[in-house]
Design a protein around this motif. Structure first.
Motif, PDB file in Angstrom:
ATOM      1  N   PHE A 235      11.912  88.175  63.285  1.00 31.96           N
ATOM      2  CA  PHE A 235      10.623  87.562  63.641  1.00 31.96           C
ATOM      3  C   PHE A 235      10.126  88.094  62.221  1.00 31.96           C
ATOM      4  O   PHE A 235       9.380  87.321  61.559  1.00 31.96           O
ATOM      5  N   ILE A 236      10.529  89.875  62.431  1.00 32.82           N
ATOM      6  CA  ILE A 236       9.533  90.140  61.545  1.00 32.82           C
ATOM      7  C   ILE A 236       9.908  89.922  59.848  1.00 32.82           C
ATOM      8  O   ILE A 236       8.991  89.503  58.814  1.00 32.82           O
ATOM      9  N   ASP A 237      11.381  89.975  59.614  1.00 33.45           N
ATOM     10  CA  ASP A 237      11.787  90.042  58.279  1.00 33.45           C
ATOM     11  C   ASP A 237      12.120  88.199  58.224  1.00 33.45           C
ATOM     12  O   ASP A 237      12.238  87.716  56.426  1.00 33.45           O
ATOM     13  N   ILE A 238      12.734  87.457  59.228  1.00 33.26           N
ATOM     14  CA  ILE A 238      12.485  85.842  58.647  1.00 33.26           C
ATOM     15  C   ILE A 238      11.080  84.957  58.504  1.00 33.26           C
ATOM     16  O   ILE A 238      11.498  84.060  58.275  1.00 33.26           O
ATOM     17  N   VAL A 239      10.855  84.487  60.457  1.00 32.88           N
ATOM     18  CA  VAL A 239       9.852  83.988  60.655  1.00 32.88           C
ATOM     19  C   VAL A 239       8.805  84.481  59.897  1.00 32.88           C
ATOM     20  O   VAL A 239       8.016  82.865  59.035  1.00 32.88           O
ATOM     21  N   LEU A 240       7.980  84.794  60.144  1.00 32.53           N
ATOM     22  CA  LEU A 240       6.845  84.855  60.135  1.00 32.53           C
ATOM     23  C   LEU A 240       6.550  85.053  58.497  1.00 32.53           C
ATOM     24  O   LEU A 240       6.078  84.609  57.653  1.00 32.53           O
ATOM     25  N   PRO A 241       7.793  85.499  56.810  1.00 30.26           N
ATOM     26  CA  PRO A 241       7.467  85.730  55.710  1.00 30.26           C
ATOM     27  C   PRO A 241       7.651  84.028  55.244  1.00 30.26           C
ATOM     28  O   PRO A 241       7.043  83.969  54.482  1.00 30.26           O
ATOM     29  N   SER A 242       8.935  84.088  55.799  1.00 29.54           N
ATOM     30  CA  SER A 242       8.416  82.243  55.739  1.00 29.54           C
ATOM     31  C   SER A 242       6.969  81.125  56.286  1.00 29.54           C
ATOM     32  O   SER A 242       7.087  80.642  55.493  1.00 29.54           O
ATOM     33  N   ALA A 243       6.486  81.789  56.684  1.00 31.48           N
ATOM     34  CA  ALA A 243       5.288  81.005  57.501  1.00 31.48           C
ATOM     35  C   ALA A 243       4.538  81.634  56.518  1.00 31.48           C
ATOM     36  O   ALA A 243       3.438  80.629  57.005  1.00 31.48           O
ATOM     37  N   LEU A 244       4.032  82.610  56.474  1.00 31.51           N
ATOM     38  CA  LEU A 244       3.542  83.175  55.661  1.00 31.51           C
ATOM     39  C   LEU A 244       2.607  81.897  54.632  1.00 31.51           C
ATOM     40  O   LEU A 244       1.404  81.492  54.992  1.00 31.51           O
ATOM     41  N   PRO A 245       3.344  81.524  53.587  1.00 32.09           N
ATOM     42  CA  PRO A 245       2.946  80.680  52.915  1.00 32.09           C
ATOM     43  C   PRO A 245       2.036  79.479  53.751  1.00 32.09           C
ATOM     44  O   PRO A 245       0.712  79.036  52.996  1.00 32.09           O
ATOM     45  N   GLU A 246       2.167  78.526  54.542  1.00 35.84           N
ATOM     46  CA  GLU A 246       1.695  77.543  55.312  1.00 35.84           C
ATOM     47  C   GLU A 246       0.913  78.073  56.610  1.00 35.84           C
ATOM     48  O   GLU A 246      -0.630  77.373  56.364  1.00 35.84           O
ATOM     49  N   ILE A 247       0.919  79.851  56.655  1.00 38.92           N
ATOM     50  CA  ILE A 247      -0.606  79.959  57.639  1.00 38.92           C
ATOM     51  C   ILE A 247      -1.425  80.892  56.769  1.00 38.92           C
ATOM     52  O   ILE A 247      -2.591  79.827  57.113  1.00 38.92           O
ATOM     53  N   LEU A 248      -1.347  80.787  54.968  1.00 33.40           N
ATOM     54  CA  LEU A 248      -2.710  80.953  54.556  1.00 33.40           C
ATOM     55  C   LEU A 248      -2.920  79.876  53.313  1.00 33.40           C
ATOM     56  O   LEU A 248      -4.663  79.320  53.555  1.00 33.40           O
ATOM     57  N   THR A 249      -2.226  78.733  53.860  1.00 35.77           N
ATOM     58  CA  THR A 249      -2.613  77.148  53.574  1.00 35.77           C
ATOM     59  C   THR A 249      -3.496  76.661  54.553  1.00 35.77           C
ATOM     60  O   THR A 249      -4.681  76.221  53.961  1.00 35.77           O
ATOM     61  N   GLY A 250      -3.349  77.177  55.542  1.00 35.95           N
ATOM     62  CA  GLY A 250      -3.920  76.999  56.488  1.00 35.95           C
ATOM     63  C   GLY A 250      -5.440  77.338  57.031  1.00 35.95           C
ATOM     64  O   GLY A 250      -6.066  76.922  57.457  1.00 35.95           O
ATOM     65  N   ILE A 251      -5.264  78.832  56.876  1.00 32.57           N
ATOM     66  CA  ILE A 251      -6.486  79.528  56.486  1.00 32.57           C
ATOM     67  C   ILE A 251      -7.038  79.197  55.632  1.00 32.57           C
ATOM     68  O   ILE A 251      -8.564  79.113  55.988  1.00 32.57           O
ATOM     69  N   ARG A 252      -7.019  78.978  53.906  1.00 34.32           N
ATOM     70  CA  ARG A 252      -7.836  78.238  53.086  1.00 34.32           C
ATOM     71  C   ARG A 252      -8.221  76.908  53.196  1.00 34.32           C
ATOM     72  O   ARG A 252      -9.253  76.706  53.699  1.00 34.32           O
ATOM     73  N   ILE A 253      -7.643  75.627  54.579  1.00 28.95           N
ATOM     74  CA  ILE A 253      -8.473  75.103  54.570  1.00 28.95           C
ATOM     75  C   ILE A 253      -9.152  75.084  55.725  1.00 28.95           C
ATOM     76  O   ILE A 253     -10.399  73.840  55.693  1.00 28.95           O
ATOM     77  N   ALA A 254      -9.080  75.782  56.756  1.00 23.40           N
ATOM     78  CA  ALA A 254     -10.200  75.851  57.969  1.00 23.40           C
ATOM     79  C   ALA A 254     -11.218  76.615  57.529  1.00 23.40           C
ATOM     80  O   ALA A 254     -11.880  76.533  57.732  1.00 23.40           O
ATOM     81  N   LEU A 255     -11.164  77.497  56.503  1.00 18.07           N
ATOM     82  CA  LEU A 255     -12.710  77.802  55.960  1.00 18.07           C
ATOM     83  C   LEU A 255     -13.408  76.448  55.056  1.00 18.07           C
ATOM     84  O   LEU A 255     -14.187  76.837  55.280  1.00 18.07           O
ATOM     85  N   GLY A 256     -12.252  76.089  53.847  1.00 15.12           N
ATOM     86  CA  GLY A 256     -13.364  74.633  54.089  1.00 15.12           C
ATOM     87  C   GLY A 256     -14.142  73.775  55.555  1.00 15.12           C
ATOM     88  O   GLY A 256     -15.317  73.437  54.876  1.00 15.12           O
ATOM     89  N   VAL A 257     -12.940  73.796  55.879  1.00 12.38           N
ATOM     90  CA  VAL A 257     -13.757  72.520  57.196  1.00 12.38           C
ATOM     91  C   VAL A 257     -15.243  73.924  57.906  1.00 12.38           C
ATOM     92  O   VAL A 257     -15.686  72.957  58.128  1.00 12.38           O
ATOM     93  N   GLY A 258     -14.627  74.752  57.745  1.00 14.16           N
ATOM     94  CA  GLY A 258     -15.946  75.708  58.396  1.00 14.16           C
ATOM     95  C   GLY A 258     -17.013  75.670  57.846  1.00 14.16           C
ATOM     96  O   GLY A 258     -18.342  75.599  58.199  1.00 14.16           O
ATOM     97  N   TRP A 259     -17.098  75.578  56.066  1.00 12.68           N
ATOM     98  CA  TRP A 259     -18.234  75.538  55.503  1.00 12.68           C
ATOM     99  C   TRP A 259     -18.692  74.084  55.918  1.00 12.68           C
ATOM    100  O   TRP A 259     -20.046  74.129  55.983  1.00 12.68           O
ATOM    101  N   SER A 260     -18.336  72.939  56.527  1.00 12.94           N
ATOM    102  CA  SER A 260     -18.171  72.195  56.249  1.00 12.94           C
ATOM    103  C   SER A 260     -18.927  71.870  57.404  1.00 12.94           C
ATOM    104  O   SER A 260     -19.935  70.340  57.684  1.00 12.94           O
ATOM    105  N   THR A 261     -19.185  72.701  57.992  1.00 16.18           N
ATOM    106  CA  THR A 261     -19.118  72.380  59.774  1.00 16.18           C
ATOM    107  C   THR A 261     -20.550  73.279  59.501  1.00 16.18           C
ATOM    108  O   THR A 261     -21.075  72.998  60.927  1.00 16.18           O
ATOM    109  N   LEU A 262     -20.856  74.264  58.515  1.00 20.51           N
ATOM    110  CA  LEU A 262     -22.038  74.841  59.216  1.00 20.51           C
ATOM    111  C   LEU A 262     -22.946  74.709  58.964  1.00 20.51           C
ATOM    112  O   LEU A 262     -23.919  75.087  60.498  1.00 20.51           O
ATOM    113  N   VAL A 263     -23.187  73.341  58.508  1.00 18.92           N
ATOM    114  CA  VAL A 263     -25.038  72.736  58.714  1.00 18.92           C
ATOM    115  C   VAL A 263     -25.081  72.355  60.060  1.00 18.92           C
ATOM    116  O   VAL A 263     -26.004  72.113  60.747  1.00 18.92           O
TER     117      VAL A 263
END
Length: 261
Positions: free
Chosen positions: A174-202
């Motif tokens: 989990f620590i050495d294989i799964v998490l590093p492999s999933a990290l790029p997708e996770i960071l992309t998801g956070i970036r998308i989520a922040l965009g959705v959050g700002w659009s929901t702010l109004v």
């Protein structure tokens, strides 16, 4: 061999030229009166209005108070969504029971626009900060959770088998294989989520707010103060760009191999 796609050369100059062209087109349309001045002020008038709001405030609050209120809601909601979304997404990617239980409710509410369940937030949680932050959390949770799940499911099984053949246990996998492999997708998801959050702010700040950038935009729109509306839009765009740039910087630090394998 010739490269494929956009390549790795910088596009900053192209982006700057595009932004300047858009500003010039905006100024020409406004200056020539193609669109009535009431609906489209010139860029220099918007800049002047930023100075006025910075000096005098708007609707009984300073510009810094409006920005601070919105940043507080976004940051708190993002932290809650990240704290809950990443573990649940990883669990959904690793366990079929977790995927079976959680996938249906997430897929049910994820396509819904936040304004559709805004009345429920008011009925259930009142008109305080709790309902606003909950609305933002719901908007940001799904992309983070689904991205974490996708990161796990895109992991090549050969990498897992290679680690097992070298004697790795479940925790090490989990620590050495799964998490590093999933990290790029996770960071992309956070970036998308922040965009959705700002659009929901109004929408979130429609709930009996007296502070916030979204409140400032909605209040100004009621009085046809278009220049103030543009000021609010510009502030949201600047904040969203800053957050996105921060996530991109984290990507270069945490996953430097992204796009190179």
């Amino acid at each position: 061999m010739a490269g494929f796609g956009a390549g790795e050369r910088s596009t900053v100059a192209i982006s700057v030229a595009t932004a300047l062209a858009i500003l010039l087109l905006w100024w020409l349309v406004a200056a020539l009166g193609i669109v009535p001045h009431l609906f489209l002020p010139r860029p220099d008038e918007v800049l002047t209005q930023i100075g006025v709001i910075y000096r005098d405030g708007y609707a009984g609050a300073s510009l810094s108070e409006h920005v601070a209120a919105s940043l507080f809601r976004i940051v708190v909601a993002a932290l809650i969504a990240i704290t809950a979304g990443i573990p649940l997404g990883l669990l959904m990617g690793l366990n079929r029971w977790a995927k079976g239980v959680l996938d249906a409710p997430i897929e049910f509410y994820w396509p819904l626009p936040p304004l559709s369940y805004l009345p429920l937030m008011i009925i259930w949680l009142g008109i305080g900060e709790t309902s606003k932050i909950t609305l933002l959390v719901l908007a940001m949770f799904a992309p983070i959770c689904l991205s974490a799940q996708a990161g796990v499911r895109s992991l090549p099984i050969e990498r897992v088998n290679a680690a097992r053949s070298l004697g790795a246990n479940r925790l090490q996998l989990f620590i050495d294989i799964v998490l590093p492999s999933a990290l790029p997708e996770i960071l992309t998801g956070i970036r998308i989520a922040l965009g959705v959050g700002w659009s929901t702010l109004v929408a979130a700040e429609l709930i009996a707010s007296t502070r916030g950038i979204g409140f400032m935009i909605m209040s100004a729109s009621q009085f046809l103060a278009t220049d103030v509306v543009f000021v609010g839009i510009a502030i949201i765009a600047a904040c969203a760009f800053t957050f996105s740039a921060a996530i991109r910087f984290l990507e270069t630090c945490l996953v430097p191999w992204k796009g190179k394998l």
